[in-house]
Design a protein around this motif. Sequence first.
Motif, PDB file in Angstrom:
ATOM      1  N   PRO A 175     -32.467 -14.437   6.351  1.00 38.32           N
ATOM      2  CA  PRO A 175     -33.421 -14.145   5.528  1.00 38.32           C
ATOM      3  C   PRO A 175     -33.820 -12.581   5.446  1.00 38.32           C
ATOM      4  O   PRO A 175     -34.499 -12.384   4.667  1.00 38.32           O
ATOM      5  N   ASP A 176     -33.109 -11.736   6.031  1.00 40.71           N
ATOM      6  CA  ASP A 176     -33.327 -10.394   6.330  1.00 40.71           C
ATOM      7  C   ASP A 176     -32.242  -9.600   5.327  1.00 40.71           C
ATOM      8  O   ASP A 176     -32.173  -8.487   5.360  1.00 40.71           O
ATOM      9  N   ILE A 177     -31.515 -10.308   4.556  1.00 44.45           N
ATOM     10  CA  ILE A 177     -30.516  -9.904   3.466  1.00 44.45           C
ATOM     11  C   ILE A 177     -31.520  -8.698   2.726  1.00 44.45           C
ATOM     12  O   ILE A 177     -32.560  -8.981   2.249  1.00 44.45           O
ATOM     13  N   ALA A 178     -31.149  -7.384   2.524  1.00 42.54           N
ATOM     14  CA  ALA A 178     -31.694  -6.474   1.959  1.00 42.54           C
ATOM     15  C   ALA A 178     -30.970  -5.407   1.175  1.00 42.54           C
ATOM     16  O   ALA A 178     -29.669  -5.400   1.156  1.00 42.54           O
ATOM     17  N   ALA A 179     -31.546  -4.873   0.163  1.00 43.94           N
ATOM     18  CA  ALA A 179     -30.750  -3.773  -0.515  1.00 43.94           C
ATOM     19  C   ALA A 179     -30.336  -2.837   0.403  1.00 43.94           C
ATOM     20  O   ALA A 179     -31.047  -2.436   1.094  1.00 43.94           O
ATOM     21  N   GLY A 180     -29.235  -2.452  -0.032  1.00 43.86           N
ATOM     22  CA  GLY A 180     -28.434  -1.362   0.947  1.00 43.86           C
ATOM     23  C   GLY A 180     -27.598  -2.152   2.001  1.00 43.86           C
ATOM     24  O   GLY A 180     -26.617  -1.469   2.457  1.00 43.86           O
ATOM     25  N   ASP A 181     -27.580  -3.283   2.239  1.00 48.44           N
ATOM     26  CA  ASP A 181     -26.514  -4.031   2.902  1.00 48.44           C
ATOM     27  C   ASP A 181     -25.038  -4.043   2.290  1.00 48.44           C
ATOM     28  O   ASP A 181     -25.037  -4.070   1.173  1.00 48.44           O
ATOM     29  N   ALA A 182     -24.045  -3.943   3.199  1.00 46.46           N
ATOM     30  CA  ALA A 182     -22.724  -3.631   2.695  1.00 46.46           C
ATOM     31  C   ALA A 182     -22.066  -4.851   2.202  1.00 46.46           C
ATOM     32  O   ALA A 182     -22.493  -6.005   2.789  1.00 46.46           O
ATOM     33  N   VAL A 183     -21.168  -5.024   1.319  1.00 48.63           N
ATOM     34  CA  VAL A 183     -20.697  -6.124   0.716  1.00 48.63           C
ATOM     35  C   VAL A 183     -18.936  -5.772   1.076  1.00 48.63           C
ATOM     36  O   VAL A 183     -18.453  -4.768   0.554  1.00 48.63           O
ATOM     37  N   ILE A 184     -18.485  -6.833   2.032  1.00 45.58           N
ATOM     38  CA  ILE A 184     -17.035  -6.629   2.213  1.00 45.58           C
ATOM     39  C   ILE A 184     -16.417  -8.063   1.786  1.00 45.58           C
ATOM     40  O   ILE A 184     -16.901  -8.907   1.490  1.00 45.58           O
ATOM     41  N   GLY A 185     -15.086  -7.660   1.488  1.00 46.98           N
ATOM     42  CA  GLY A 185     -14.227  -9.117   0.988  1.00 46.98           C
ATOM     43  C   GLY A 185     -12.946  -9.095   2.021  1.00 46.98           C
ATOM     44  O   GLY A 185     -12.517  -8.119   2.354  1.00 46.98           O
ATOM     45  N   LEU A 186     -12.683 -10.569   2.170  1.00 44.76           N
ATOM     46  CA  LEU A 186     -11.453 -10.729   2.748  1.00 44.76           C
ATOM     47  C   LEU A 186     -10.435 -11.404   1.934  1.00 44.76           C
ATOM     48  O   LEU A 186     -10.637 -12.142   0.940  1.00 44.76           O
ATOM     49  N   ALA A 187      -9.409 -10.878   2.150  1.00 42.81           N
ATOM     50  CA  ALA A 187      -8.164 -11.199   1.199  1.00 42.81           C
ATOM     51  C   ALA A 187      -8.026 -12.526   0.953  1.00 42.81           C
ATOM     52  O   ALA A 187      -7.980 -13.208   1.876  1.00 42.81           O
ATOM     53  N   SER A 188      -7.487 -13.113  -0.124  1.00 45.70           N
ATOM     54  CA  SER A 188      -7.084 -14.378  -0.368  1.00 45.70           C
ATOM     55  C   SER A 188      -5.658 -14.548  -0.282  1.00 45.70           C
ATOM     56  O   SER A 188      -5.028 -13.433  -0.154  1.00 45.70           O
ATOM     57  N   SER A 189      -5.070 -15.771  -0.294  1.00 47.13           N
ATOM     58  CA  SER A 189      -3.583 -15.731  -0.200  1.00 47.13           C
ATOM     59  C   SER A 189      -3.081 -16.110  -1.411  1.00 47.13           C
ATOM     60  O   SER A 189      -1.961 -16.348  -1.641  1.00 47.13           O
ATOM     61  N   GLY A 190      -3.724 -16.285  -2.546  1.00 48.40           N
ATOM     62  CA  GLY A 190      -3.334 -16.555  -3.745  1.00 48.40           C
ATOM     63  C   GLY A 190      -4.294 -17.133  -4.633  1.00 48.40           C
ATOM     64  O   GLY A 190      -5.395 -16.852  -4.564  1.00 48.40           O
ATOM     65  N   VAL A 191      -3.999 -18.219  -5.442  1.00 41.62           N
ATOM     66  CA  VAL A 191      -5.029 -18.655  -6.465  1.00 41.62           C
ATOM     67  C   VAL A 191      -6.031 -19.409  -5.893  1.00 41.62           C
ATOM     68  O   VAL A 191      -7.028 -20.036  -6.282  1.00 41.62           O
ATOM     69  N   HIS A 192      -5.492 -20.035  -4.679  1.00 39.23           N
ATOM     70  CA  HIS A 192      -6.463 -21.129  -3.843  1.00 39.23           C
ATOM     71  C   HIS A 192      -6.561 -22.215  -4.460  1.00 39.23           C
ATOM     72  O   HIS A 192      -5.586 -22.692  -4.886  1.00 39.23           O
ATOM     73  N   SER A 193      -7.612 -22.835  -4.865  1.00 37.90           N
ATOM     74  CA  SER A 193      -7.655 -24.354  -5.408  1.00 37.90           C
ATOM     75  C   SER A 193      -8.557 -24.283  -6.630  1.00 37.90           C
ATOM     76  O   SER A 193      -9.323 -25.288  -6.902  1.00 37.90           O
ATOM     77  N   ASN A 194      -8.826 -23.106  -7.350  1.00 37.25           N
ATOM     78  CA  ASN A 194      -9.672 -23.302  -8.435  1.00 37.25           C
ATOM     79  C   ASN A 194      -9.046 -22.626  -9.718  1.00 37.25           C
ATOM     80  O   ASN A 194      -8.211 -21.538  -9.526  1.00 37.25           O
ATOM     81  N   GLY A 195      -9.376 -22.813 -10.990  1.00 35.43           N
ATOM     82  CA  GLY A 195      -8.878 -22.538 -12.103  1.00 35.43           C
ATOM     83  C   GLY A 195      -7.490 -22.995 -12.274  1.00 35.43           C
ATOM     84  O   GLY A 195      -6.903 -22.502 -13.233  1.00 35.43           O
ATOM     85  N   PHE A 196      -7.200 -24.082 -11.877  1.00 40.41           N
ATOM     86  CA  PHE A 196      -5.822 -24.456 -12.118  1.00 40.41           C
ATOM     87  C   PHE A 196      -5.539 -25.163 -13.419  1.00 40.41           C
ATOM     88  O   PHE A 196      -4.409 -25.231 -14.012  1.00 40.41           O
ATOM     89  N   SER A 197      -6.744 -25.712 -14.063  1.00 37.90           N
ATOM     90  CA  SER A 197      -6.316 -26.132 -15.493  1.00 37.90           C
ATOM     91  C   SER A 197      -6.000 -24.851 -16.383  1.00 37.90           C
ATOM     92  O   SER A 197      -5.036 -25.022 -17.156  1.00 37.90           O
ATOM     93  N   LEU A 198      -6.625 -23.738 -16.187  1.00 36.88           N
ATOM     94  CA  LEU A 198      -6.046 -22.578 -16.969  1.00 36.88           C
ATOM     95  C   LEU A 198      -4.851 -22.134 -16.440  1.00 36.88           C
ATOM     96  O   LEU A 198      -3.954 -21.784 -17.665  1.00 36.88           O
ATOM     97  N   VAL A 199      -4.703 -22.142 -15.448  1.00 38.34           N
ATOM     98  CA  VAL A 199      -3.008 -21.876 -14.754  1.00 38.34           C
ATOM     99  C   VAL A 199      -2.049 -22.527 -15.458  1.00 38.34           C
ATOM    100  O   VAL A 199      -1.057 -22.106 -15.873  1.00 38.34           O
ATOM    101  N   ARG A 200      -2.516 -23.886 -15.509  1.00 39.09           N
ATOM    102  CA  ARG A 200      -1.415 -24.897 -16.132  1.00 39.09           C
ATOM    103  C   ARG A 200      -1.233 -24.469 -17.652  1.00 39.09           C
ATOM    104  O   ARG A 200       0.098 -24.730 -18.122  1.00 39.09           O
TER     105      ARG A 200
END
Length: 357
Positions: A175-200
């Motif tokens: 509940p203590d998420i606040a403005a100024g907290d950092a946002v980081i990302g972890l790399a994906s391995s690829g397309v994963h499992s979403n958007g495949f109707s568009l991919v195809r």
Amino acid sequence: MAERKNGLTYADSGVDIDAGNRLVDLIKPMVRATARTGADAEIGGFGGLFDLKAAGYADPILVAATDGVGTKLKIAIETGLHEGIGIDLVAMSVNDLVVQGAEPLFFLDYFACGKLDPDATAAIVAGIAAGCRESGCALIGGETAEMPGLYQDGDYDLGGFAVGAAERGTLLPRPDIAAGDAVIGLASSGVHSNGFSLVRKIVALSGLPFDAPAPFSPVMTLGGALLTPTRLYVKSCLRAIKDSGAIKGLAHITGGGFTDNIPRVLPRHLGVGIDLSRLPVLPVFKWLAKQGGIAELELLRTFNCGIGMIGIIKPDAVKRVSDIFSENGETVTVLGEVIPASGERRVVYRGHLDLSA
């Protein structure tokens, strides 16, 4: 009047019980290999059991998730490459558990097809078992349904169900998420499992067969590259949550991309500012964007673009948390920070994605 045939069997209708029994024999060793404290990972009964007390929980909250693999299955079916699709099935549910701070405990699968191929199905279950082992959860049961007339021969569908637990008071987001907290990302391995109707659709427009070399990774076939399994973030996230005490929220980047998934873990009055120039866009997304003429905002709302998990952390803990993730096999990128929400705009983008080849 046609003469009635006597002695009909279930096999005459297209359902082969013997093939189902053979499948069970093939997958039993795979299932046993997922055993963990609290579950013996045996199948064959009418239900799976799990002992929370034996697993070490004192006052647990159970967390459940369910998902499928979507039309990525169509590529697996067309190419005959079934081995990794089971990992996708597990990942889509257990990654959703860990974003709530929960440890995955056990998994159940549902497999439906038109005609059961025990060897192909065993390859799928082998992937499910591998995903469970990597996530530390037991595969304690499942269901195989052979339904001729509903599915064509060769077609199948998958459903996954995961249950995890966290001690009371430790769930995410905090509940203590606040403005100024950092946002980081972890790399994906690829397309994963979403958007495949568009991919195809893009692959169809490109005219390339799935067995052609992938334009963005020529050492692989196009089908094989697109079927790269979804990354499992469970162990690294659990380690970072426990060891740092600085993770306030996690967001699994699935359907809806950054635009729709990040706000799910934020208070209504907060949003995030993301610097797109920092985002490590994978070659597959650059190819999809160019081949399909996809607009940047559409990419960000459809695909993970190279980041499969977002973390919201204390601003003074960026290095400490990043080091823990790196030590546990993740590639970490600092993407931005939490900001006050601007009306309905919860995710504010700065700069642009690097879509150059």
